[in-house]
Design an enzyme around this catalytic site. Structure first.
Site, PDB file in Angstrom:
ATOM      1  N   GLY A  21       4.500   4.796 -11.144  1.00  0.00           N
ATOM      2  CA  GLY A  21       4.216   3.964  -9.979  1.00  0.00           C
ATOM      3  C   GLY A  21       4.941   2.635 -10.058  1.00  0.00           C
ATOM      4  O   GLY A  21       4.407   1.595  -9.668  1.00  0.00           O
ATOM      5  N   ASN A  23       7.544   1.467  -8.454  1.00  0.00           N
ATOM      6  CA  ASN A  23       8.288   0.965  -7.304  1.00  0.00           C
ATOM      7  C   ASN A  23       7.553  -0.142  -6.557  1.00  0.00           C
ATOM      8  O   ASN A  23       8.130  -0.799  -5.692  1.00  0.00           O
ATOM      9  CB  ASN A  23       8.592   2.107  -6.319  1.00  0.00           C
ATOM     10  CG  ASN A  23       7.342   2.757  -5.768  1.00  0.00           C
ATOM     11  OD1 ASN A  23       6.670   3.482  -6.505  1.00  0.00           O
ATOM     12  ND2 ASN A  23       7.012   2.524  -4.505  1.00  0.00           N
ATOM     13  N   ILE A  26       1.716  -3.675  -9.510  1.00  0.00           N
ATOM     14  CA  ILE A  26       1.686  -3.945 -10.942  1.00  0.00           C
ATOM     15  C   ILE A  26       2.815  -3.213 -11.662  1.00  0.00           C
ATOM     16  O   ILE A  26       3.475  -3.778 -12.537  1.00  0.00           O
ATOM     17  CB  ILE A  26       0.323  -3.544 -11.543  1.00  0.00           C
ATOM     18  CG1 ILE A  26      -0.777  -4.452 -11.004  1.00  0.00           C
ATOM     19  CG2 ILE A  26       0.353  -3.602 -13.063  1.00  0.00           C
ATOM     20  CD1 ILE A  26      -2.183  -4.022 -11.403  1.00  0.00           C
ATOM     21  N   TYR A 174     -12.941   7.417  -5.719  1.00  0.00           N
ATOM     22  CA  TYR A 174     -11.997   6.522  -6.400  1.00  0.00           C
ATOM     23  C   TYR A 174     -12.647   5.952  -7.661  1.00  0.00           C
ATOM     24  O   TYR A 174     -12.037   5.961  -8.740  1.00  0.00           O
ATOM     25  CB  TYR A 174     -11.573   5.378  -5.474  1.00  0.00           C
ATOM     26  CG  TYR A 174     -10.677   4.381  -6.161  1.00  0.00           C
ATOM     27  CD1 TYR A 174      -9.337   4.666  -6.396  1.00  0.00           C
ATOM     28  CD2 TYR A 174     -11.174   3.150  -6.597  1.00  0.00           C
ATOM     29  CE1 TYR A 174      -8.512   3.759  -7.046  1.00  0.00           C
ATOM     30  CE2 TYR A 174     -10.358   2.237  -7.250  1.00  0.00           C
ATOM     31  CZ  TYR A 174      -9.033   2.555  -7.466  1.00  0.00           C
ATOM     32  OH  TYR A 174      -8.221   1.653  -8.129  1.00  0.00           O
TER      33      TYR A 174
END
Length: 206
Positions: A21, A23, A26, A174
């Site tokens: 992740g 791109n 964080i 989540y």
């Protein structure tokens, strides 16, 4: 920790780091900071265009950055296996930062049919980590870092309905996935220590 900035990051020359992740958010900031300190960074992203755009942003700031795009779709275990095979061809891997995730989508499923948040936030990183452990162990002192969230405090793993066949509340799912992250990293670290594997597992919560 307070007052810590990228200036406090030590030299990373000779080290190779995978950031999932990478791109945006964080992940991007970590990739940028480590690249600036001399690390080779593999930006593991689902979208090639976004991953390569992130690389260009970093290169614009640091022309000497050693970066590579690693195609990784955590919603597809086939993609996870392919990414692990590519990454394992690197001379060394010192850090695997499991950062990528999804938050609050409607009920969707991964390619293999798992509820999306549990699949992308936990099952995909679990599988990727397992596949990368032999390579990480070669480096000696390597780390697996799992980013979580304070949302884990609201998690309650639905053992009787892991795949959301009976009910689905996206905020709860989540939180459940973030709790799964916490359980995973603690158990992984316990097992690595017990087996004498030179890899440590660390959590990072926000």
């Amino acid at each position: 920790m307070t007052g810590f900035t990228t200036n406090d990051v030590p030299d990373q020359t000779g080290r190779c780091v995978i950031v999932t992740g990478a791109n945006t958010g964080i992940g991007f900031e970590v990739a940028r900071a480590l690249a600036a300190k001399g690390a080779r960074v593999l930006l593991a992203c689902r979208d090639r265009a976004k991953g390569e755009a992130a690389i260009q942003r970093i290169v614009t700031e640091n022309a000497g950055a050693d970066l590579a795009f690693l195609p990784l779709d955590l919603a597809d275990l086939g993609s996870v296996r392919e990414a692990a095979a590519i990454a394992s061809a690197e001379p060394r891997i010192d850090v695997l930062l499991n950062n990528a995730g999804v938050m609050y989508p409607p009920l969707l499923r991964t390619r293999q049919g798992f509820e999306l948040q549990f699949g992308v936030n936990h099952l995909g990183p679990f599988a990727f980590t397992a596949l990368m452990l032999p390579k990480l162990a070669e480096a000696g002192g390597a780390r697996v870092v799992v980013t979580s969230s304070l949302a884990h405090t609201q998690g309650n793993i639905p053992w009787d309905d892991l795949n959301a066949e009976k009910r689905y509340r996206r905020t709860q799912r989540y939180s459940d996935s973030k709790l799964a992250n916490m359980l995973f990293v603690y158990e992984l670290d316990r097992r690595l220590r017990g087996a004498g594997v030179p890899v440590s597992a660390i959590r990072a919560s926000a």
